[in-house]
Design an enzyme around this catalytic site. Structure first.
Site, short mmCIF file in Angstrom:
data_model
loop_
_atom_site.label_atom_id
_atom_site.label_comp_id
_atom_site.label_asym_id
_atom_site.label_seq_id
_atom_site.Cartn_x
_atom_site.Cartn_y
_atom_site.Cartn_z
CG ASP A 162 -95.70 64.38 -11.15
OD1 ASP A 162 -96.22 63.75 -10.21
OD2 ASP A 162 -95.61 65.61 -11.17
NE ARG A 223 -75.77 53.00 1.63
CZ ARG A 223 -75.77 54.23 1.11
NH1 ARG A 223 -76.86 54.75 0.63
NH2 ARG A 223 -74.65 54.91 1.07
#
Length: 265
Positions: A162, A223
């Site tokens: 938003d 990662r």
């Protein structure tokens, strides 16, 4: 140098400098608001700095400010108590938010929003600060900016972008919208984190296998490298073979949604 290393040179130096300079004031900020904390010199999973092992362990021993209680809840409660003491009001159930802009100066002078079914307006005293968060539960933004779609995320369902839309509506420029953090240990279909990421030096506790039963990457890697390698496997799926030294009590060890590890195995 640490930030430059793990961003692979993609983040502008002025942005890195601003971030580092403000992070160096974390203890000052915590002391100002009476927070309980400890300064840790151990690189822990899920905390910065986590990639201490880059450049031949050049960043090992870097400090981080950490919440004494897990997942930052102690810090949250202390800051929320300070907010209440200062009389800062928090509005919930707000939607259809829009920034109010002076058409002549382009200055943001307030916010217009709907709370429940009532339209409301807030006039800014000094300015409006947008803390946008992510957009992992906004299918339109994901489809526009991310190369892989559909995509499941670990974040919570209220990260719908938003604030990003509010900024766009007044002509704000966006950058790095195609950049995300990948975490390889998530459940297929939901994106929920199955088990906390274990620091690379402790990676001896598990092995990664693809659907063909082959190891495809070193478990002690970064990662992002592991995640990209996982995406390249059949169905972008792999399995973790865990040591009993890692999962010692599966009925009483949980994923981030509170599901016992015994149900994830």
């Amino acid at each position: 140098e640490y930030i430059k290393a793990f961003t692979h040179g993609k983040t502008p130096e002025p942005m890195i400098e601003a971030w580092v300079n403000e992070c160096a004031r974390n203890t000052e900020y915590a002391d100002k608001y009476g927070m309980t904390y400890e300064v840790s010199e151990v690189a822990l999973a899920g905390a910065i700095p986590e990639y201490y092992f880059l450049d031949d362990n050049a960043y090992e021993g870097s400090c981080k400010l950490s919440s004494v209680d897990g997942f930052g809840m102690l810090s949250f409660h202390e800051l929320d108590a300070k907010r209440e003491e200062l009389g800062v009001d928090v509005q919930f159930d707000c939607h259809d938010e829009h920034l109010i802009q002076n058409p002549a100066t382009r200055e943001i002078v307030g916010v217009r929003y709907t709370q429940g079914s009532e339209e409301k307006t807030i006039k800014a005293k000094k300015g409006v600060i947008l803390t946008c968060g992510g957009f992992e539960f906004n299918e339109e933004l994901k489809n526009k900016y991310l190369k892989i779609h559909p995509f499941k995320f670990e974040g919570w369902e209220w990260n719908t972008g938003d604030g990003i839309r509010m900024a766009q509506s007044v002509g704000a420029a966006l950058r790095d919208m195609d950049q995300i953090q990948l975490l390889q240990t998530t459940q297929p279909g939901t994106g929920n984190c199955v088990y906390a990421y274990v620091a690379p030096k402790e990676a001896a506790g598990y092995l990664f296998f693809n659907k063909e039963g082959h190891r495809f990457i070193g478990e002690d890697g970064r990662r992002d490298d592991i995640s990209l390698a996982a995406l390249a496997q059949t169905d972008a799926l792999f399995y973790m073979l865990e040591s009993s030294d890692v999962i010692t009590d599966p009925d009483n060890q949980y994923d981030l949604l509170g599901v016992p590890m015994s149900e994830c195995i």
